[in-house]
Design a protein around this motif. Structure first.
Motif, PDB file in Angstrom:
ATOM      1  N   THR A  90       0.839  -1.200   0.000  1.00  7.37           N
ATOM      2  CA  THR A  90       0.000   0.000   0.000  1.00  7.37           C
ATOM      3  C   THR A  90       0.871   1.247   0.000  1.00  7.37           C
ATOM      4  O   THR A  90       2.087   1.185   0.228  1.00  7.37           O
ATOM      5  CB  THR A  90      -0.912   0.029   1.234  1.00  7.37           C
ATOM      6  OG1 THR A  90      -0.091   0.196   2.418  1.00  7.37           O
ATOM      7  CG2 THR A  90      -1.728  -1.246   1.353  1.00  7.37           C
ATOM      8  N   LEU A 118      -4.252  12.585  -0.622  1.00  5.11           N
ATOM      9  CA  LEU A 118      -4.042  11.143  -0.691  1.00  5.11           C
ATOM     10  C   LEU A 118      -4.541  10.394   0.542  1.00  5.11           C
ATOM     11  O   LEU A 118      -4.376   9.171   0.623  1.00  5.11           O
ATOM     12  CB  LEU A 118      -2.549  10.856  -0.878  1.00  5.11           C
ATOM     13  CG  LEU A 118      -1.963  11.156  -2.251  1.00  5.11           C
ATOM     14  CD1 LEU A 118      -0.457  10.930  -2.228  1.00  5.11           C
ATOM     15  CD2 LEU A 118      -2.605  10.292  -3.322  1.00  5.11           C
ATOM     16  N   ASN A 120      -7.291   9.273   1.579  1.00  8.92           N
ATOM     17  CA  ASN A 120      -8.213   8.150   1.350  1.00  8.92           C
ATOM     18  C   ASN A 120      -7.633   7.054   0.463  1.00  8.92           C
ATOM     19  O   ASN A 120      -8.324   6.058   0.189  1.00  8.92           O
ATOM     20  CB  ASN A 120      -9.513   8.662   0.729  1.00  8.92           C
ATOM     21  CG  ASN A 120     -10.283   9.577   1.658  1.00  8.92           C
ATOM     22  OD1 ASN A 120     -10.221   9.429   2.876  1.00  8.92           O
ATOM     23  ND2 ASN A 120     -11.000  10.540   1.094  1.00  8.92           N
ATOM     24  N   HIS A 121      -6.383   7.232   0.030  1.00 10.57           N
ATOM     25  CA  HIS A 121      -5.779   6.254  -0.890  1.00 10.57           C
ATOM     26  C   HIS A 121      -4.593   5.504  -0.301  1.00 10.57           C
ATOM     27  O   HIS A 121      -4.102   4.556  -0.911  1.00 10.57           O
ATOM     28  CB  HIS A 121      -5.313   6.960  -2.167  1.00 10.57           C
ATOM     29  CG  HIS A 121      -6.401   7.671  -2.897  1.00 10.57           C
ATOM     30  ND1 HIS A 121      -7.358   7.010  -3.635  1.00 10.57           N
ATOM     31  CD2 HIS A 121      -6.696   8.997  -2.997  1.00 10.57           C
ATOM     32  CE1 HIS A 121      -8.188   7.895  -4.169  1.00 10.57           C
ATOM     33  NE2 HIS A 121      -7.808   9.096  -3.799  1.00 10.57           N
ATOM     34  N   THR A 124      -4.612   1.659   0.109  1.00  5.82           N
ATOM     35  CA  THR A 124      -4.928   0.896  -1.106  1.00  5.82           C
ATOM     36  C   THR A 124      -3.641   0.356  -1.721  1.00  5.82           C
ATOM     37  O   THR A 124      -2.608   1.034  -1.728  1.00  5.82           O
ATOM     38  CB  THR A 124      -5.648   1.796  -2.132  1.00  5.82           C
ATOM     39  OG1 THR A 124      -6.831   2.332  -1.533  1.00  5.82           O
ATOM     40  CG2 THR A 124      -6.021   1.022  -3.380  1.00  5.82           C
ATOM     41  N   ASP A 128      -3.802  -1.121  -7.463  1.00  4.66           N
ATOM     42  CA  ASP A 128      -5.186  -0.683  -7.619  1.00  4.66           C
ATOM     43  C   ASP A 128      -5.315   0.836  -7.729  1.00  4.66           C
ATOM     44  O   ASP A 128      -6.429   1.368  -7.762  1.00  4.66           O
ATOM     45  CB  ASP A 128      -6.035  -1.179  -6.438  1.00  4.66           C
ATOM     46  CG  ASP A 128      -6.132  -2.697  -6.397  1.00  4.66           C
ATOM     47  OD1 ASP A 128      -6.191  -3.305  -7.487  1.00  4.66           O
ATOM     48  OD2 ASP A 128      -6.126  -3.264  -5.285  1.00  4.66           O
ATOM     49  N   LEU A 129      -4.185   1.526  -7.777  1.00  4.36           N
ATOM     50  CA  LEU A 129      -4.192   2.989  -7.867  1.00  4.36           C
ATOM     51  C   LEU A 129      -3.921   3.448  -9.294  1.00  4.36           C
ATOM     52  O   LEU A 129      -3.270   2.754 -10.075  1.00  4.36           O
ATOM     53  CB  LEU A 129      -3.124   3.573  -6.932  1.00  4.36           C
ATOM     54  CG  LEU A 129      -3.333   3.348  -5.431  1.00  4.36           C
ATOM     55  CD1 LEU A 129      -2.107   3.821  -4.668  1.00  4.36           C
ATOM     56  CD2 LEU A 129      -4.582   4.055  -4.935  1.00  4.36           C
ATOM     57  N   SER A 130      -4.386   4.633  -9.622  1.00  2.73           N
ATOM     58  CA  SER A 130      -4.114   5.216 -10.937  1.00  2.73           C
ATOM     59  C   SER A 130      -2.654   5.641 -11.030  1.00  2.73           C
ATOM     60  O   SER A 130      -1.966   5.813 -10.010  1.00  2.73           O
ATOM     61  CB  SER A 130      -5.009   6.438 -11.176  1.00  2.73           C
ATOM     62  OG  SER A 130      -4.641   7.503 -10.301  1.00  2.73           O
ATOM     63  N   THR A 133      -1.974   8.844  -9.128  1.00  2.00           N
ATOM     64  CA  THR A 133      -1.923   8.681  -7.674  1.00  2.00           C
ATOM     65  C   THR A 133      -0.598   8.060  -7.241  1.00  2.00           C
ATOM     66  O   THR A 133       0.005   8.476  -6.250  1.00  2.00           O
ATOM     67  CB  THR A 133      -3.102   7.819  -7.186  1.00  2.00           C
ATOM     68  OG1 THR A 133      -4.336   8.452  -7.556  1.00  2.00           O
ATOM     69  CG2 THR A 133      -3.078   7.664  -5.670  1.00  2.00           C
TER      70      THR A 133
END
Length: 207
Positions: A90, A118, A120-121, A124, A128-130, A133
């Protein structure tokens, strides 16, 4: 602070960089300018000590005291154009990894995570991130360190307009205290940062 001394790089008998000489000061923003495939990324990788030059060297001009017990390159933070982070960890785990090997500021980390929106990311997985990001997380991993030199290869790629505005302000502020060397193809961004432009072709010496 950093000086290129006849830096040359040859791949498969192709001369990518030829006898480059240049001296960077101890702070400010410098932008390496050149066509795609001209060797910008190669030069940044050499300065960051990620790949060796074929000949020549990158040397340190001691404009301030450096701890002799450490390699100079421990003072450098490098962000490549690609995002080489393990896909199964993550954002928080990556930041914790950097914290375990580099001197960082907790306040700086929290500030940057908020600025780049960031929060909320961070739990992750990277896979699974762009791309944008992940790029933000990579930039934070460099900015949060106490590195005296930041090497950033196309750092604005993948950033949305709002983030780009914030990033330019952060970079301009950091350039007052640190040496920042970037590549960036966008002349508007170069001008906004008031970067010293280094035209790679003008440094080549094929004699």
């Amino acid at each position: 602070m950093i000086q290129l001394n006849d830096v040359t790089k040859i791949y498969n008998q192709n001369i990518i960089l030829s006898k480059l000489n240049y001296k960077f000061s101890k702070n400010g923003i410098y932008c390496i300018v050149g066509e795609n495939g001209s060797g910008k990324s190669t030069l940044l990788s050499i300065i960051a000590n990620m790949i060796p030059p074929t000949s020549g060297q990158v040397s340190v001009i001691e404009e301030y005291k450096i701890d002799k017990s450490l390699s100079f390159f421990s003072y450098i933070a490098y962000v490549p154009d690609s995002c080489p982070i393990y896909p199964f960890i993550t954002g928080n785990e990556f930041i914790e990894l950097i914290q375990s090997i580099r001197s960082t500021s907790k306040n700086s980390i929290n500030y940057l995570i908020n600025e780049f929106e960031l929060t909320n990311h961070m739990n992750t997985k990277i896979e699974d991130l762009s791309l944008g990001t992940v790029k933000k997380i990579m930039l934070i991993s460099a900015l949060m360190t106490e590195a005296k030199v930041l090497i950033l290869d196309e750092p604005t790629n993948g950033l949305d307009t709002q983030t780009l505005t914030k990033f330019k302000k952060i970079l301009a502020d950091e350039g007052k205290e640190r040496l920042i060397i970037i590549s960036c193809h966008d002349s508007v961004i170069q001008n906004d940062l008031k970067a010293t432009k280094i035209y790679l072709e003008s440094l080549q010496n094929y004699s």
